[in-house]
Design an enzyme around this catalytic site. Sequence first.
Site, short mmCIF file in Angstrom:
data_model
loop_
_atom_site.label_atom_id
_atom_site.label_comp_id
_atom_site.label_asym_id
_atom_site.label_seq_id
_atom_site.Cartn_x
_atom_site.Cartn_y
_atom_site.Cartn_z
N GLN A 93 -8.70 13.44 -0.13
CA GLN A 93 -7.76 14.34 -1.18
C GLN A 93 -8.42 15.78 -1.13
O GLN A 93 -9.33 16.02 -0.56
CB GLN A 93 -8.05 13.73 -2.43
CG GLN A 93 -7.53 12.40 -2.43
CD GLN A 93 -7.88 11.86 -4.27
OE1 GLN A 93 -7.11 12.41 -5.07
NE2 GLN A 93 -8.48 10.93 -4.42
N CYS A 122 0.79 3.32 3.58
CA CYS A 122 1.01 2.93 4.85
C CYS A 122 2.22 3.32 5.26
O CYS A 122 3.05 3.71 4.36
CB CYS A 122 1.02 1.36 4.99
SG CYS A 122 -0.45 0.33 4.91
N SER A 181 -10.08 1.70 -4.96
CA SER A 181 -9.27 0.27 -5.19
C SER A 181 -8.41 0.27 -3.69
O SER A 181 -8.35 -0.83 -3.34
CB SER A 181 -8.29 0.36 -6.28
OG SER A 181 -7.44 1.33 -6.41
N CYS A 228 0.88 -1.11 -0.05
CA CYS A 228 -0.11 0.09 0.08
C CYS A 228 0.85 1.24 -0.16
O CYS A 228 1.69 1.39 0.81
CB CYS A 228 -0.81 -0.11 1.13
SG CYS A 228 -1.76 1.52 1.61
N HIS A 271 -7.18 2.11 2.39
CA HIS A 271 -6.70 2.85 3.53
C HIS A 271 -7.30 4.20 3.76
O HIS A 271 -7.51 4.83 2.64
CB HIS A 271 -5.11 2.96 3.12
CG HIS A 271 -4.40 3.43 4.22
ND1 HIS A 271 -3.33 2.88 4.57
CD2 HIS A 271 -4.51 4.62 5.01
CE1 HIS A 271 -2.56 3.44 5.81
NE2 HIS A 271 -3.40 4.40 5.90
N ASN A 297 -13.58 9.68 -1.25
CA ASN A 297 -14.24 8.63 -1.95
C ASN A 297 -13.97 7.14 -1.23
O ASN A 297 -12.73 6.70 -1.04
CB ASN A 297 -13.73 8.35 -3.44
CG ASN A 297 -13.75 9.63 -4.09
OD1 ASN A 297 -14.98 10.19 -4.02
ND2 ASN A 297 -12.88 9.88 -5.07
N HIS A 354 -4.08 0.45 7.96
CA HIS A 354 -4.68 0.18 6.78
C HIS A 354 -6.27 -0.43 7.08
O HIS A 354 -6.85 -0.29 5.96
CB HIS A 354 -3.82 -0.90 6.16
CG HIS A 354 -4.29 -1.17 4.68
ND1 HIS A 354 -3.83 -0.27 3.70
CD2 HIS A 354 -4.90 -2.17 4.05
CE1 HIS A 354 -4.47 -0.74 2.55
NE2 HIS A 354 -4.88 -1.97 2.72
N HIS A 405 -8.49 7.53 3.61
CA HIS A 405 -7.69 8.84 3.31
C HIS A 405 -8.73 9.66 2.60
O HIS A 405 -9.78 9.22 2.15
CB HIS A 405 -6.55 8.45 2.32
CG HIS A 405 -7.00 7.99 1.07
ND1 HIS A 405 -7.48 6.74 1.02
CD2 HIS A 405 -6.75 8.34 -0.13
CE1 HIS A 405 -7.57 6.40 -0.36
NE2 HIS A 405 -7.26 7.70 -1.09
#
Length: 348
Positions: free
Chosen positions: A163, A48, A156, A45, A159, A148, A108, A161
Site C-alpha cells: 500500500q 485478482c 486476510s 479476491c 494476494h 503487511n 494470487h 500487494h
Amino acid sequence: MTWEQRWHPLREEWVVVAAHRNNRPWVGGTLDGPEKAIPEYDPGCPLCPRNTRVSGVTNPDYSGVFVFDNDAPCVGPKAPRDLPKPAGIYRNAPAEGIARVVCYTPRHDMTLAELGAGQVEALLSCWQEQYRDLGSRPEVNHVLMFENKGEAVGVSNPHPHCQIYATNFVFKTIENEAAISARYWDENRRGLMEDIIASERADGRRILAENDSAIAFLPYFARYAYETFVVPKQPHGSLAGLSAAELRDFSKVLHEVQVRFDNLWKMPFPYVMALHQAPTDGKAHEGFHFHIEFHPPLRKPNLLKYLAGPEVGGGSFLSDTSPEEKAAELKAVPAVHYRHAGEAVAHA
C-alpha cells in the site's frame, strides 16, 4: 545469561537484549496449523485480474504490476475541513492524501520471495514512479510505502500487494528519523546510515547479502528477532534517486533476503515491510538515507513476539533474541526458494 542495552541510533532509544529469554517455557498462544493451499486465481479476491472490487470497478486483465486507488482509503483528497473544534488543549486537522494499492503480480498464490528477478526490478521501478508522481504534488508531504504480509500481522488477503499513503503530514517514525539524521549530519558531516553500514561491515556477522551497491543486514540494535535492513550503499534520500544499475543491485539483495526468510522455516514468512524515504515537504532533509526495514513478528516457528509491558507500558523494546544468532540462522539457509529448489537444479 546476558543482559545488554544496545543503542538504536535511528530512533535514539535503548533496546534491551536478553537472548536467553527466547528459550523460556511458553504456554501462551501460538500460530497453529499447516500452510494453507492458495489457488493461482481466486474469483472472490478483489485484487485478482478481471474481478470486481467493492467500489464496483472491475480490474483489468493485467499481467505485471497493477496500481489503483484504494477503495477504502484512510486518507482522502477531499477530507472535510469544517471539523468541530475540540475542547481545551486538543487539536485536530484534516487527514488529506491519496491511498493506493500496488499488486505485485496477477498470481494470487505468489509472494515477493517467489517473483523472478525481472519482476522484482519492475516492482521497484513502479515504486520509483509512484514516489516521483505523488511526492511532486504540493499537497503531499510524505509518501509512505509498506507491505503487511501474513495472518500473523492481520492480513486476510494473501494476494501479493503493498500500500501507498501519500499524505499532508509526515508519519512520526520518519519525522523523527529525518530530524535525527539531519542533526547527525550537522554534527559529523557524514550520514548516520553510512556509519551504520561501515559498522556492520566492520563486524560482518549480521550481513545477509551484499553486492556492489546494496547491502542487507540484521542491525546491531535489532528490536525484532529477524529485523532486517536493506540499504543502498550510496546516500539517496529516496528510492527515486537510485540509478538503473543501483536499482538492479538493490532488487537482487531485497529478493535474496525474502528468499532466506521463507527458507528459514519453509513457509511464507510474515512481516511488516516499510520503505523509509525522505519526506516530500520541500525541506532539505540532509543526511536522510533511504532504506527498507523488515519487522517480522515471529521469534520461533508459529510463536509471536508480543508487545507487552516494556514496549507498550515502558516505551523501551525488549528483544528476546540475539541479532548475531538470528543472522547466522538466515545465512545458513539456501538462497534459492524452497518451493523452486528443484527447478533451479533442473536448469543448472
